[in-house]
Write a protein that holds these residues in place. Structure first.
Motif, PDB file in Angstrom:
ATOM      1  N   LYS A  53       0.706  -1.145   0.021  1.00  0.00           N
ATOM      2  CA  LYS A  53      -0.162  -0.101  -0.071  1.00  0.00           C
ATOM      3  C   LYS A  53       0.971   1.256   0.023  1.00  0.00           C
ATOM      4  N   HIS A  54       2.093   1.111   0.521  1.00  0.00           N
ATOM      5  CA  HIS A  54       3.024   2.391   0.327  1.00  0.00           C
ATOM      6  C   HIS A  54       3.993   2.272  -0.763  1.00  0.00           C
ATOM      7  N   LEU A  55       5.235   1.943  -0.431  1.00  0.00           N
ATOM      8  CA  LEU A  55       6.437   2.377  -1.323  1.00  0.00           C
ATOM      9  C   LEU A  55       6.964   1.061  -1.963  1.00  0.00           C
ATOM     10  N   ARG A  56       6.582  -0.031  -1.790  1.00  0.00           N
ATOM     11  CA  ARG A  56       7.110  -1.167  -2.194  1.00  0.00           C
ATOM     12  C   ARG A  56       7.443  -1.098  -3.627  1.00  0.00           C
ATOM     13  N   PRO A  57       6.541  -0.493  -4.528  1.00  0.00           N
ATOM     14  CA  PRO A  57       7.110  -0.504  -6.021  1.00  0.00           C
ATOM     15  C   PRO A  57       8.451   0.269  -6.118  1.00  0.00           C
ATOM     16  N   LEU A  58       8.887   1.055  -5.199  1.00  0.00           N
ATOM     17  CA  LEU A  58      10.140   1.444  -5.428  1.00  0.00           C
ATOM     18  C   LEU A  58      11.206   0.455  -5.723  1.00  0.00           C
ATOM     19  N   GLN A  59      10.920  -0.870  -5.162  1.00  0.00           N
ATOM     20  CA  GLN A  59      12.010  -1.801  -5.848  1.00  0.00           C
ATOM     21  C   GLN A  59      12.419  -2.099  -6.912  1.00  0.00           C
ATOM     22  N   ASP A  60      11.305  -1.771  -7.805  1.00  0.00           N
ATOM     23  CA  ASP A  60      11.619  -1.964  -9.308  1.00  0.00           C
ATOM     24  C   ASP A  60      11.918  -0.765 -10.113  1.00  0.00           C
ATOM     25  N   VAL A  61      12.094   0.549  -9.589  1.00  0.00           N
ATOM     26  CA  VAL A  61      12.458   1.726 -10.209  1.00  0.00           C
ATOM     27  C   VAL A  61      13.857   1.632 -10.146  1.00  0.00           C
ATOM     28  N   LYS A  62      14.163   2.353 -11.527  1.00  0.00           N
ATOM     29  CA  LYS A  62      15.547   2.302 -11.737  1.00  0.00           C
ATOM     30  C   LYS A  62      15.818   3.781 -12.545  1.00  0.00           C
ATOM     31  N   ILE A  63      17.282   4.271 -12.497  1.00  0.00           N
ATOM     32  CA  ILE A  63      17.611   5.388 -12.828  1.00  0.00           C
ATOM     33  C   ILE A  63      16.868   5.770 -14.152  1.00  0.00           C
ATOM     34  N   GLY A  64      16.288   6.823 -14.286  1.00  0.00           N
ATOM     35  CA  GLY A  64      15.705   7.384 -15.678  1.00  0.00           C
ATOM     36  C   GLY A  64      14.130   6.837 -15.789  1.00  0.00           C
ATOM     37  N   ASP A  65      13.641   6.330 -14.572  1.00  0.00           N
ATOM     38  CA  ASP A  65      12.206   5.943 -14.640  1.00  0.00           C
ATOM     39  C   ASP A  65      11.397   7.437 -14.475  1.00  0.00           C
ATOM     40  N   ALA A  66      10.163   7.456 -14.847  1.00  0.00           N
ATOM     41  CA  ALA A  66       9.228   8.243 -14.577  1.00  0.00           C
ATOM     42  C   ALA A  66       8.531   8.141 -13.499  1.00  0.00           C
ATOM     43  N   VAL A  67       8.290   9.302 -12.567  1.00  0.00           N
ATOM     44  CA  VAL A  67       7.467   9.165 -11.188  1.00  0.00           C
ATOM     45  C   VAL A  67       6.688  10.570 -11.393  1.00  0.00           C
ATOM     46  N   SER A  68       5.465  10.435 -10.914  1.00  0.00           N
ATOM     47  CA  SER A  68       4.675  11.728 -10.845  1.00  0.00           C
ATOM     48  C   SER A  68       4.168  12.084  -9.662  1.00  0.00           C
ATOM     49  N   ALA A  69       3.795  13.373  -9.363  1.00  0.00           N
ATOM     50  CA  ALA A  69       3.314  13.778  -8.134  1.00  0.00           C
ATOM     51  C   ALA A  69       1.964  14.375  -8.203  1.00  0.00           C
ATOM     52  N   GLY A  70       0.800  13.827  -8.048  1.00  0.00           N
ATOM     53  CA  GLY A  70      -0.278  14.459  -8.553  1.00  0.00           C
ATOM     54  C   GLY A  70      -0.744  14.101 -10.118  1.00  0.00           C
ATOM     55  N   ARG A  71      -1.355  15.201 -10.720  1.00  0.00           N
ATOM     56  CA  ARG A  71      -1.573  15.064 -12.110  1.00  0.00           C
ATOM     57  C   ARG A  71      -0.770  15.920 -13.012  1.00  0.00           C
ATOM     58  N   GLU A  72      -0.329  16.951 -12.084  1.00  0.00           N
ATOM     59  CA  GLU A  72       0.777  18.035 -12.761  1.00  0.00           C
ATOM     60  C   GLU A  72       2.029  17.786 -12.844  1.00  0.00           C
ATOM     61  N   TYR A  73       2.756  17.066 -11.980  1.00  0.00           N
ATOM     62  CA  TYR A  73       4.214  17.147 -11.697  1.00  0.00           C
ATOM     63  C   TYR A  73       4.965  15.945 -12.277  1.00  0.00           C
ATOM     64  N   ALA A  74       5.802  16.113 -13.137  1.00  0.00           N
ATOM     65  CA  ALA A  74       6.548  14.854 -13.728  1.00  0.00           C
ATOM     66  C   ALA A  74       8.050  14.790 -13.215  1.00  0.00           C
ATOM     67  N   TYR A  75       8.568  13.868 -12.818  1.00  0.00           N
ATOM     68  CA  TYR A  75      10.001  13.629 -12.182  1.00  0.00           C
ATOM     69  C   TYR A  75      10.645  12.656 -12.916  1.00  0.00           C
ATOM     70  N   THR A  76      12.086  12.605 -13.074  1.00  0.00           N
ATOM     71  CA  THR A  76      12.680  11.432 -13.304  1.00  0.00           C
ATOM     72  C   THR A  76      13.824  11.279 -12.442  1.00  0.00           C
ATOM     73  N   VAL A  77      13.828   9.759 -12.201  1.00  0.00           N
ATOM     74  CA  VAL A  77      14.638   9.286 -11.272  1.00  0.00           C
ATOM     75  C   VAL A  77      16.163   9.551 -11.674  1.00  0.00           C
ATOM     76  N   PHE A  78      16.874  10.138 -10.605  1.00  0.00           N
ATOM     77  CA  PHE A  78      18.341  10.196 -10.948  1.00  0.00           C
ATOM     78  C   PHE A  78      19.420   9.529 -10.282  1.00  0.00           C
ATOM     79  N   GLU A  79      18.605   9.300  -8.871  1.00  0.00           N
ATOM     80  CA  GLU A  79      19.734   8.539  -7.876  1.00  0.00           C
ATOM     81  C   GLU A  79      19.009   7.671  -7.097  1.00  0.00           C
ATOM     82  N   ILE A  80      19.671   6.533  -6.748  1.00  0.00           N
ATOM     83  CA  ILE A  80      19.019   5.440  -5.811  1.00  0.00           C
ATOM     84  C   ILE A  80      19.957   5.174  -4.859  1.00  0.00           C
TER      85      ILE A  80
END
Length: 142
Positions: free
Chosen positions: A70-97
């Motif tokens: 229910k929380h943040l377990r999906p982070l285990q599959d995230v890689k650098i360069g992947d897209a993450v968004s906050a709300g409907r307006e804000y897009a981010y790109t992963v640059f560090e893990i």
């Protein structure tokens, strides 16, 4: 309203309608209200660190949550360069893990610009209180 009925004021800054969408996992996770007591460790969902920027605003926004589904377990599959968004307006790109084997070593990143920091416990599959932290940092792209 009825006589004697209390009216609750809506918080001035609220993430009630904000969530984190981890595109790779096709997973949307709602963020709890902005209250210091939550700090991401509520049972209902991840929380916003109150002394950080709101998602989409100038500066660093920090979201903390459990490592369960229910929380943040999906982070285990995230890689650098992947897209993450906050709300409907804000897009981010992963640059560090960064993985911290010991939670006592965990520190927020020193990053410039509008960044989103997602933090959960590590390892993801662990019985009891996990000893470490898993931190994903992403920069706003629009």
């Amino acid at each position: 309203g009825k006589v004697g009925e209390e009216r609750l004021e809506k918080p001035k800054a609220s993430t009630a309608n904000v969530g984190i969408f981890i595109e790779k996992a096709s997973r949307y996770t709602a963020i709890d209200r902005l209250t210091p007591e939550l700090l991401g460790y509520s049972s209902s969902g991840p929380g916003w660190m109150p002394d950080s920027a709101l998602p989409g605003n100038e500066g660093m926004s920090v979201i903390l949550g459990h490592r369960n589904r229910k929380h943040l377990r999906p982070l285990q599959d995230v890689k650098i360069g992947d897209a993450v968004s906050a709300g409907r307006e804000y897009a981010y790109t992963v640059f560090e893990i960064v993985i911290y084997e010991d939670s006592a070593d965990w520190r927020l990143p020193t990053a410039d610009g509008n960044v989103l920091v997602l933090v959960t416990c590590y390892p993801f599959r662990y019985s009891g209180n996990a000893p470490g932290k898993y931190m994903v940092t992403a920069i706003m792209t629009y």
